[in-house]
Each structure stands twice: as C-alpha cells, then as structure tokens.
Design a protein around this motif. Structure first.
Motif, PDB file in Angstrom:
ATOM      1  N   ILE A 109     108.973 -36.750  81.677  1.00 45.66           N
ATOM      2  CA  ILE A 109     110.042 -36.634  82.496  1.00 45.66           C
ATOM      3  C   ILE A 109     110.717 -35.554  82.710  1.00 45.66           C
ATOM      4  CG2 ILE A 109     112.209 -38.531  83.769  1.00 45.66           C
ATOM      5  CD1 ILE A 109     111.023 -40.658  82.087  1.00 45.66           C
ATOM      6  N   LYS A 110     111.001 -34.904  83.876  1.00 47.03           N
ATOM      7  CA  LYS A 110     112.268 -34.126  84.109  1.00 47.03           C
ATOM      8  C   LYS A 110     112.599 -33.993  85.492  1.00 47.03           C
ATOM      9  CE  LYS A 110     107.745 -31.128  84.986  1.00 47.03           C
ATOM     10  NZ  LYS A 110     106.883 -30.265  84.577  1.00 47.03           N
ATOM     11  N   LYS A 111     113.944 -33.298  85.264  1.00 44.92           N
ATOM     12  CA  LYS A 111     114.111 -32.989  86.950  1.00 44.92           C
ATOM     13  C   LYS A 111     113.097 -32.003  87.528  1.00 44.92           C
ATOM     14  CE  LYS A 111     118.923 -31.858  88.854  1.00 44.92           C
ATOM     15  NZ  LYS A 111     120.097 -31.640  87.928  1.00 44.92           N
ATOM     16  N   PHE A 112     113.268 -32.021  89.129  1.00 46.47           N
ATOM     17  CA  PHE A 112     113.088 -31.506  90.130  1.00 46.47           C
ATOM     18  C   PHE A 112     113.730 -31.663  91.158  1.00 46.47           C
ATOM     19  CE2 PHE A 112     110.687 -35.184  91.344  1.00 46.47           C
ATOM     20  CZ  PHE A 112     110.313 -34.677  92.366  1.00 46.47           C
ATOM     21  N   ASP A 113     113.636 -30.110  91.855  1.00 53.04           N
ATOM     22  CA  ASP A 113     114.236 -29.624  92.732  1.00 53.04           C
ATOM     23  C   ASP A 113     113.556 -30.531  94.478  1.00 53.04           C
ATOM     24  OD1 ASP A 113     115.800 -28.158  95.068  1.00 53.04           O
ATOM     25  OD2 ASP A 113     116.184 -26.078  94.224  1.00 53.04           O
ATOM     26  N   ILE A 114     114.321 -31.015  95.403  1.00 51.91           N
ATOM     27  CA  ILE A 114     113.008 -31.665  95.640  1.00 51.91           C
ATOM     28  C   ILE A 114     113.755 -30.603  97.155  1.00 51.91           C
ATOM     29  CG2 ILE A 114     115.278 -32.295  97.288  1.00 51.91           C
ATOM     30  CD1 ILE A 114     112.165 -34.289  96.940  1.00 51.91           C
ATOM     31  N   ARG A 115     114.887 -29.867  96.936  1.00 50.58           N
ATOM     32  CA  ARG A 115     114.873 -29.093  97.773  1.00 50.58           C
ATOM     33  C   ARG A 115     113.360 -28.074  98.345  1.00 50.58           C
ATOM     34  NH1 ARG A 115     119.769 -26.781  96.187  1.00 50.58           N
ATOM     35  NH2 ARG A 115     118.819 -27.255  94.845  1.00 50.58           N
ATOM     36  N   GLY A 163     119.679 -35.356  99.771  1.00 45.43           N
ATOM     37  CA  GLY A 163     120.982 -34.810  98.752  1.00 45.43           C
ATOM     38  C   GLY A 163     120.731 -35.945  97.360  1.00 45.43           C
ATOM     39  N   GLU A 164     120.097 -36.884  97.373  1.00 45.54           N
ATOM     40  CA  GLU A 164     119.497 -37.499  95.637  1.00 45.54           C
ATOM     41  C   GLU A 164     118.651 -36.229  95.228  1.00 45.54           C
ATOM     42  OE1 GLU A 164     116.719 -39.977  97.201  1.00 45.54           O
ATOM     43  OE2 GLU A 164     117.733 -40.478  99.086  1.00 45.54           O
ATOM     44  N   THR A 165     119.348 -36.592  93.628  1.00 40.50           N
ATOM     45  CA  THR A 165     118.968 -36.464  92.334  1.00 40.50           C
ATOM     46  C   THR A 165     117.861 -36.378  92.161  1.00 40.50           C
ATOM     47  OG1 THR A 165     120.646 -35.448  91.822  1.00 40.50           O
ATOM     48  CG2 THR A 165     119.468 -35.318  90.396  1.00 40.50           C
ATOM     49  N   PHE A 166     116.458 -35.755  92.066  1.00 37.57           N
ATOM     50  CA  PHE A 166     115.396 -36.807  91.650  1.00 37.57           C
ATOM     51  C   PHE A 166     114.676 -35.641  90.390  1.00 37.57           C
ATOM     52  CE2 PHE A 166     115.519 -36.875  96.072  1.00 37.57           C
ATOM     53  CZ  PHE A 166     114.421 -37.518  96.566  1.00 37.57           C
ATOM     54  N   PHE A 167     114.179 -37.010  89.498  1.00 35.29           N
ATOM     55  CA  PHE A 167     113.641 -36.502  88.501  1.00 35.29           C
ATOM     56  C   PHE A 167     111.898 -37.539  88.796  1.00 35.29           C
ATOM     57  CE2 PHE A 167     118.014 -37.569  87.530  1.00 35.29           C
ATOM     58  CZ  PHE A 167     118.115 -36.817  86.651  1.00 35.29           C
ATOM     59  N   GLY A 168     111.027 -36.757  88.007  1.00 37.55           N
ATOM     60  CA  GLY A 168     109.707 -37.096  88.283  1.00 37.55           C
ATOM     61  C   GLY A 168     108.975 -37.412  87.081  1.00 37.55           C
ATOM     62  N   PHE A 227     115.289 -44.349  81.515  1.00 31.37           N
ATOM     63  CA  PHE A 227     115.746 -42.392  80.768  1.00 31.37           C
ATOM     64  C   PHE A 227     116.728 -42.395  82.085  1.00 31.37           C
ATOM     65  CE2 PHE A 227     115.853 -38.336  83.228  1.00 31.37           C
ATOM     66  CZ  PHE A 227     115.506 -37.241  82.576  1.00 31.37           C
ATOM     67  N   ILE A 228     117.029 -42.998  83.087  1.00 27.30           N
ATOM     68  CA  ILE A 228     118.403 -43.660  83.747  1.00 27.30           C
ATOM     69  C   ILE A 228     119.292 -43.454  83.336  1.00 27.30           C
ATOM     70  CG2 ILE A 228     119.462 -43.459  85.486  1.00 27.30           C
ATOM     71  CD1 ILE A 228     118.083 -40.856  86.522  1.00 27.30           C
ATOM     72  N   GLU A 229     119.262 -44.239  82.625  1.00 30.14           N
ATOM     73  CA  GLU A 229     120.038 -44.915  81.776  1.00 30.14           C
ATOM     74  C   GLU A 229     121.527 -45.141  80.630  1.00 30.14           C
ATOM     75  OE1 GLU A 229     119.435 -49.165  80.480  1.00 30.14           O
ATOM     76  OE2 GLU A 229     118.679 -50.172  82.435  1.00 30.14           O
ATOM     77  N   GLY A 230     119.779 -43.529  80.266  1.00 27.94           N
ATOM     78  CA  GLY A 230     121.069 -42.508  78.602  1.00 27.94           C
ATOM     79  C   GLY A 230     121.083 -41.135  79.502  1.00 27.94           C
TER      80      GLY A 230
END
Length: 152
Positions: A2-8, A50-55, A98-101
């Motif tokens: 799981i990692k953060k990614f830039d939707i922009r 405007g959302e933060t995404f994790f894939g 993952f989000i909870e932590g």
C-alpha cells in the motif's frame, strides 16, 4: 503493498479509473441503481476531487485504492475500490486497517449504498456504527457509519 499516490498525475488518475469503473459497476448492480457518481468520474474530476489516495499494488499493478479527506482528527472515507478481479482477497480489509493506523484520528466516517451488503458487512465487522440512513431518491438510500477511537 500500500502506498500513497498523487491523483493529480494524469497516469495515476487513468490507472485509478481502470479499477474504479469496473468496481462501481458491480456496486451499481448490487444496489440496483446505475446512476452513482463514481461511474461518471473522469481523469479531470478525479484530479480535482481534493482527496488523498492510497493504492494497493500487486507487482506494481494498481488493484485497489482508498481515498480520504482528513480534518480535525476525522477521516472521511470517500472511496474504497477493489477491482472485481481481486474481490474476496481481503484487500478492502487491508486498506481499511491501513487507514486506521495512518492518521492521528478520533473518528472515521463513511457512507455506502444501503443495499451494498458486502460493504455494510465490512464496516460493521470493523466496529463501525450506523449513524443514519438517507433516502436520496425513490431508488437509492445511503447508510452512514462512524467509528470512534479512544483518546490517549
């Protein structure tokens, strides 16, 4: 992984749409309502959300994602998407855990179609409580959930 990614990033938005559309088509069938907003998303609307995404990636392939907005110790889950090829593998559970932590939070909120039994089961299994049900129109109602965390 799981990692953060830039939707922009256009390529990221295109990859997300390739899992979002099939996933939400299944949800539309489950809730018997075809006019759900995620099915209308475009690269541009995703980039502006405007959302933060994790894939969730398997061998560098985006298979699932979760998006949130965070404010004042509250996480609002906007999307929890798993491509149908990867249903029933525990991926939605992994993203939720993952989000909870991931954040210093007191509350997580989320909504889903009231007929979306798989999502409702997932949220209830994870300690979410129903806060309200809203009839959007004659064909669609949404169930809202929240999960509170104890402060230290």
């Amino acid at each position: 992984m799981i990692k953060k990614f830039d939707i922009r990033n256009t390529k990221n938005a295109e990859k997300l749409l390739k899992i979002q559309i099939p996933s939400y088509k299944v949800e539309a069938e489950v809730i018997d309502y075809e006019d759900i907003p995620p099915l209308k998303d475009t690269v541009n609307t995703l980039q502006q959300c405007g959302e933060t995404f994790f894939g969730y990636y398997i061998k560098e392939e985006l298979c699932a994602a979760i998006s949130v907005k965070v404010s004042d110790h509250e996480v609002d889950i906007h999307r929890l998407i798993v491509h149908p090829d990867h249903f029933r593998k525990g991926i939605a559970q992994k993203l939720l855990t993952f989000i909870e932590g991931q954040f210093d939070i007191k509350t997580i909120i989320v909504a889903t179609g009231s007929k979306n039994t798989p999502a409702i089961t997932l949220y209830k299994k994870n300690g979410f409580q129903v806060t309200k049900e809203v009839q959007v129109n004659e064909h669609l109602s949404l169930t809202y959930f929240e999960k509170k965390f104890l402060s230290d």
